[in-house]
Design an enzyme around this catalytic site. Sequence first.
Site, PDB file in Angstrom:
ATOM      1  N   LEU A   1     -53.296 -73.500  10.374  1.00 59.62           N
ATOM      2  CA  LEU A   1     -52.497 -73.298  11.646  1.00 59.62           C
ATOM      3  C   LEU A   1     -51.951 -71.770  11.931  1.00 59.62           C
ATOM      4  O   LEU A   1     -51.829 -71.262  10.478  1.00 59.62           O
ATOM      5  CB  LEU A   1     -51.422 -74.300  11.721  1.00 59.62           C
ATOM      6  CG  LEU A   1     -51.790 -75.746  11.665  1.00 59.62           C
ATOM      7  CD1 LEU A   1     -50.637 -76.551  11.504  1.00 59.62           C
ATOM      8  CD2 LEU A   1     -52.916 -76.111  12.556  1.00 59.62           C
TER       9      LEU A   1
ATOM     10  N   GLY B   1     -54.573 -76.043   7.263  1.00 59.69           N
ATOM     11  CA  GLY B   1     -55.247 -76.481   8.600  1.00 59.69           C
ATOM     12  C   GLY B   1     -56.898 -76.410   8.448  1.00 59.69           C
ATOM     13  O   GLY B   1     -57.710 -77.072   9.114  1.00 59.69           O
TER      14      GLY B   1
ATOM     15  N   ASN C   1     -52.437 -76.545   1.335  1.00 61.57           N
ATOM     16  CA  ASN C   1     -51.430 -75.810   0.374  1.00 61.57           C
ATOM     17  C   ASN C   1     -50.039 -75.613   1.021  1.00 61.57           C
ATOM     18  O   ASN C   1     -49.272 -74.840   0.789  1.00 61.57           O
ATOM     19  CB  ASN C   1     -51.835 -74.339   0.020  1.00 61.57           C
ATOM     20  CG  ASN C   1     -52.119 -73.666   1.497  1.00 61.57           C
ATOM     21  OD1 ASN C   1     -52.503 -74.310   2.593  1.00 61.57           O
ATOM     22  ND2 ASN C   1     -51.926 -72.260   1.495  1.00 61.57           N
ATOM     23  N   GLU C   2     -49.542 -76.724   1.833  1.00 57.07           N
ATOM     24  CA  GLU C   2     -48.636 -76.648   2.738  1.00 57.07           C
ATOM     25  C   GLU C   2     -47.186 -76.298   1.878  1.00 57.07           C
ATOM     26  O   GLU C   2     -46.082 -75.685   2.287  1.00 57.07           O
ATOM     27  CB  GLU C   2     -48.259 -77.949   3.524  1.00 57.07           C
ATOM     28  CG  GLU C   2     -49.106 -77.815   5.007  1.00 57.07           C
ATOM     29  CD  GLU C   2     -50.824 -78.067   4.911  1.00 57.07           C
ATOM     30  OE1 GLU C   2     -51.060 -78.276   3.665  1.00 57.07           O
ATOM     31  OE2 GLU C   2     -51.323 -78.184   5.845  1.00 57.07           O
TER      32      GLU C   2
END
Length: 314
Positions: A120, A165, A189-190
């Site tokens: 994203l 994303g 990996n957020e």
Amino acid sequence: MFCVTDKRLTYIFKKYNGSKENMNRFTISAILKSIKGKPISSISLKNVRCFSSSSDKMIVEIDSQSGIATMYANNAPVNSLDSGLLTAAVKAVKEAERNPDVRGILLTSKFDGQVFCAGLNILDMYQKSHQHLVDYWTMVQDWYLAWYGCKKPTVAAINGHAPAGGCAWSMMCDYRIMQSGAGKTIGLNETMLGIVAPFFFVELIQSTIGHRASEEALLKGLLLSAEDALKYGMIDDIEKLENLNSKAIKELKAFMAINLNAYQGSKMLLRQDVMKRLIAVKKEDAEFFANFVSQPQVQESIGNYVASLKARKK
Ligand code: CO8
């Protein structure tokens, strides 16, 4: 604006009910290249690879012989999913669903050997108004619903990095094959950005690699090499870049060989629960995202992450 004066193109527009408005420069240059020097009488579109594109951010190449639509994400420099790419990606997959010439979709990136998709667009989450965040998240939801619920077979040829994303996009497809031996990484990996992956990303990774492995991968925010991702089951195969597309197409054809009704019915049984769950809470989920991301400590984390990305270049 294109100034099309070639008589042979006019002939093709007429014969195939095309219109210049529906064809972008990729379409036009591809057709011109394939018919170069040929008289009108010998023109056949059988061997022409037709290009159509929702926008230049998602280039779609349709091979009418094989029925494969190859879709190239093309949002320089790293295919971050901003509103333009999200919209183009949704439009492209919906058009492919409607197009009877398309029987399978190959998703890949125009930045071959570099980046499949950087996830994203972080800048859409940083210092933005509440309404911007709600609108952006609605586009993310629609992108997920369109790709995860695609009624035709989809294979991702992951030809570069695929964080967050980008990894999720590949997991929305039916099969994933990634470039080997090049140090490219994939994963959700957020947590490394100080944010929480949405429930529909979490479900994606759980259904791909299982619950226990998801706990480690998600909680640690692991970015895995292609070789390690294969061990985790995050991807289905690896291949050298030069053979990546041909191997992906071979796999795609195996899905395309299945009766379409049987394919669609089975896919929906596997995927519809989580999609229905999202549809039921779309508005609340967008509000939750906007409120979550707006928190000062989350904004600070995202700001630091953006700064660290910029600093890497120096
Ligand atoms: N969004 C916006 N801009 C980005 C992004 C991104 N995801 N990734 C990179 N960029 C920018 C860089 O800042 C840089 O900008 P500039 O040229 O202005 O300095 C430019 O793109 C090029 O980047 P790099 O120089 O880093 O390119 P490299 O080819 O060296 O590296 C990578 C490519 C490996 C993809 C690297 O850019 C990278 O690691 N990017 C970050 C990827 C990432 O962590 N994405 C996570 C996005 S968050 C997400 O997808 C899910 C969020 C769910 C939210 C839920 C909240 C509730």
